[in-house]
Design a protein around this motif. Structure first.
Motif, PDB file in Angstrom:
ATOM      1  N   ILE A  19       0.838  -1.199   0.000  1.00  0.00           N
ATOM      2  CA  ILE A  19       0.000   0.000   0.000  1.00  0.00           C
ATOM      3  C   ILE A  19       0.873   1.248   0.000  1.00  0.00           C
ATOM      4  N   ALA A  20       1.947   1.220   0.763  1.00  0.00           N
ATOM      5  CA  ALA A  20       2.863   2.365   0.782  1.00  0.00           C
ATOM      6  C   ALA A  20       3.397   2.649  -0.620  1.00  0.00           C
ATOM      7  N   LEU A  21       3.794   1.597  -1.340  1.00  0.00           N
ATOM      8  CA  LEU A  21       4.249   1.774  -2.722  1.00  0.00           C
ATOM      9  C   LEU A  21       3.140   2.324  -3.606  1.00  0.00           C
ATOM     10  N   ALA A  22       1.949   1.746  -3.465  1.00  0.00           N
ATOM     11  CA  ALA A  22       0.831   2.136  -4.334  1.00  0.00           C
ATOM     12  C   ALA A  22       0.470   3.606  -4.155  1.00  0.00           C
ATOM     13  N   LEU A  23       0.466   4.083  -2.932  1.00  0.00           N
ATOM     14  CA  LEU A  23       0.140   5.492  -2.686  1.00  0.00           C
ATOM     15  C   LEU A  23       1.139   6.423  -3.363  1.00  0.00           C
ATOM     16  N   GLU A  24       2.418   6.062  -3.303  1.00  0.00           N
ATOM     17  CA  GLU A  24       3.437   6.909  -3.930  1.00  0.00           C
ATOM     18  C   GLU A  24       3.377   6.804  -5.453  1.00  0.00           C
ATOM     19  N   LEU A  25       3.152   5.604  -5.973  1.00  0.00           N
ATOM     20  CA  LEU A  25       3.035   5.456  -7.423  1.00  0.00           C
ATOM     21  C   LEU A  25       1.854   6.252  -7.964  1.00  0.00           C
ATOM     22  N   VAL A  32      -2.854   2.359 -10.249  1.00  0.00           N
ATOM     23  CA  VAL A  32      -2.480   1.169  -9.500  1.00  0.00           C
ATOM     24  C   VAL A  32      -3.712   0.314  -9.253  1.00  0.00           C
ATOM     25  N   ILE A  33      -3.607  -0.963  -9.576  1.00  0.00           N
ATOM     26  CA  ILE A  33      -4.686  -1.926  -9.380  1.00  0.00           C
ATOM     27  C   ILE A  33      -4.182  -3.005  -8.418  1.00  0.00           C
ATOM     28  N   THR A 230       9.230   0.173   3.710  1.00  0.00           N
ATOM     29  CA  THR A 230       8.161   1.035   3.185  1.00  0.00           C
ATOM     30  C   THR A 230       7.002   0.956   4.178  1.00  0.00           C
ATOM     31  N   PHE A 231       6.742   2.048   4.850  1.00  0.00           N
ATOM     32  CA  PHE A 231       5.802   2.044   5.975  1.00  0.00           C
ATOM     33  C   PHE A 231       4.417   2.522   5.571  1.00  0.00           C
ATOM     34  N   TYR A 232       3.422   1.757   6.010  1.00  0.00           N
ATOM     35  CA  TYR A 232       2.030   2.199   5.978  1.00  0.00           C
ATOM     36  C   TYR A 232       1.380   1.635   7.228  1.00  0.00           C
ATOM     37  N   ASP A 233       0.710   2.461   7.973  1.00  0.00           N
ATOM     38  CA  ASP A 233       0.150   2.016   9.256  1.00  0.00           C
ATOM     39  C   ASP A 233      -1.258   2.564   9.384  1.00  0.00           C
ATOM     40  N   GLY A 234      -2.203   1.938   8.686  1.00  0.00           N
ATOM     41  CA  GLY A 234      -3.522   2.531   8.589  1.00  0.00           C
ATOM     42  C   GLY A 234      -3.379   3.779   7.729  1.00  0.00           C
ATOM     43  N   ASN A 403      14.379   6.290   3.057  1.00  0.00           N
ATOM     44  CA  ASN A 403      13.132   6.589   2.352  1.00  0.00           C
ATOM     45  C   ASN A 403      12.839   5.439   1.391  1.00  0.00           C
ATOM     46  N   GLY A 404      12.386   4.342   1.965  1.00  0.00           N
ATOM     47  CA  GLY A 404      12.192   3.132   1.190  1.00  0.00           C
ATOM     48  C   GLY A 404      11.181   3.281   0.069  1.00  0.00           C
ATOM     49  N   VAL A 405      10.123   4.013   0.320  1.00  0.00           N
ATOM     50  CA  VAL A 405       9.077   4.183  -0.697  1.00  0.00           C
ATOM     51  C   VAL A 405       9.630   4.886  -1.925  1.00  0.00           C
ATOM     52  N   SER A 406      10.372   5.964  -1.715  1.00  0.00           N
ATOM     53  CA  SER A 406      10.914   6.720  -2.841  1.00  0.00           C
ATOM     54  C   SER A 406      11.913   5.890  -3.637  1.00  0.00           C
TER      55      SER A 406
END
Length: 416
Positions: A19-25, A32-33, A230-234, A403-406
């Motif tokens: 989800i963290a990746l998807a939000l940034e993409l 993103v699907i 890559t962090f996502y927490d809710g 910054n893992g997501v980036s």
């Protein structure tokens, strides 16, 4: 703008990094699907992403979770009784989702991802959320099925390569359903074991964990990019602690926090009962994160229980965190800069526990040894030694600086 399919199988610890990746993409302009368990549909669609169900369905049956997380037989049970019996269904669901896609980002145990990408002729990335995934002879993992092999670690690469080859040979026969489906689809034969050697993408492998846990090794998969966590927490910007929990935290010294993540919490055993007694013996305040388990009544005034609290909000308040060693929980504890006591179940958890112990931020207790007196002793030594707190804070600053997501999204975009 590209259409990117993100697919994963497993717990929230597997889903949240994606989800963290998807939000940034999406922020970068891509569509993103998601293709994953039906149980995640509401969560995915609430974030505004297109959702496609992908079998097998997840489970919240405690007896099934117990079989899946057995330290000796859990890995074999999951692969041979859950994942591969549903391989054709997974393939069909993912194929239908990805027909118009430009790229696929796949979780590690989505074994159908390689089949779909090859059949459609599109590029794909595989992901590894923990160092355990690479089975490196230069940095050998701790295997819950063969814990004695960990004693060979100091003996060097040659010995450890032999030990790892032995572990790989055990799973070789498990992979026959993948080879069979490849033959039916008229795809080239794989030289190695698709559960181990040939599970990684030839285009991009995302090592989605911090360099504090492991450094790249000569026998890692080619085209690996280490990203950091890559962090996502809710919804991290809006997720808050309940007023009751916030009031408890504000009313005294930093508490112990006890949690079992999102999967093992369904099979807690005596974890919470013994944890309550351990906190009482230590005369320490405590927070119990209990998921869907029934919250205990008549708790001591210095102990509070709740179904859920976002780790990013609660962990920084802790004096120490006791958990199961899942990579998602481990990552959040490292980022919070707090010492940990880990009670691993299976899969990567024993290896994660060993790695943070080597960092000097953690201690490990076996599940069968989890008793109030033993936990109190371990926590007393953990909290009583200021070097653990100092090292944890140092590691926390290092993880926060990544910054893992980036990094991951940059690597994905280079493939598009």
């Amino acid at each position: 703008m590209s259409r990117i399919v993100v697919t994963t199988i497993g717990s929230l610890g597997d889903l949240h990094p994606k989800i963290a990746l998807a939000l940034e993409l999406r922020k970068r302009g891509h569509i993103v699907i998601f293709a994953t368990h039906k149980g995640y549909q509401a969560k995915i669609e609430a974030l505004g992403f297109e959702f496609h169900e992908m079998r097998p369905d997840g489970t919240d049956d405690p007896s099934e979770i117990a079989r899946m997380t057995d330290s000796k037989t859990g890995s074999e049970y999951v692969v041979r009784n859950w994942l591969l019996p549903n391989l054709r269904e997974t393939y069909t669901d993912l194929l239908n989702t990805a027909r118009d896609a430009d790229f696929i980002v796949a979780g590690e145990i989505v074994y159908a991802a390689r089949l779909v990408a090859e059949k459609l002729g599109i590029r794909w990335a595989s992901s590894a959320l923990q160092p355990f995934s690479f089975f490196s002879a230069y940095d050998p993992p701790v295997l819950s099925v063969f814990p004695f092999l960990a004693k060979l670690r100091p003996l060097g690469v040659t010995v450890n390569r032999g030990a790892i080859d032995f572990a790989k040979s055990v799973t070789k026969s498990w992979a026959e359903p993948i080879h069979q489906l490849r033959r039916e689809l008229k795809l080239p034969e794989l030289a190695g074991n698709p559960l181990v050697d040939d599970k990684f993408s030839p285009y991009l492998v995302l090592a989605m964990f911090s360099s504090v846990l492991a450094k790249p090794q000569p026998d890692w998969a080619a085209n690996t990019v280490m990203t950091g966590f890559t962090f996502y927490d809710g919804d991290r910007d809006r997720a808050e602690l309940t007023p009751e929990l916030q009031q408890f935290l504000d009313a005294g010294e930093p508490p112990l926090v006890f949690t079992l993540g999102s999967a093992n919490v369904l099979n807690p055993g005596v974890f919470y009962q013994e944890s309550i007694q351990a906190a009482t013996q230590l005369n320490r305040r405590a927070v119990l994160l209990m998921g869907a388990n029934t919250l205990p009544e008549n708790l001591p005034k210095d102990i509070i229980a709740t179904n859920y609290a976002p780790y990013s909000k609660i962990f920084p308040h802790a004096c120490a965190i006791v958990h199961q060693g899942g990579i998602g929980t481990t990552a959040q504890a490292l980022r919070a800069g707090r010492p940990t006591l880990i009670m691993p179940y299976t899969y990567d958890q024993p290896d994660n526990a060993a790695r943070v112990k080597r960092l000097g931020t953690s201690r490990t207790i076996l599940r069968q040894q989890y008793s109030a007196s033993r936990v109190a002793k371990e926590l007393s030594e953990l909290i009583g030694d200021p070097s653990h707190a100092a090292k944890s804070a140092e590691i926390g600053r290092m993880v926060q600086a990544e910054n893992g997501v980036s990094v991951a999204c940059d690597a994905i975009e280079k493939q598009l």
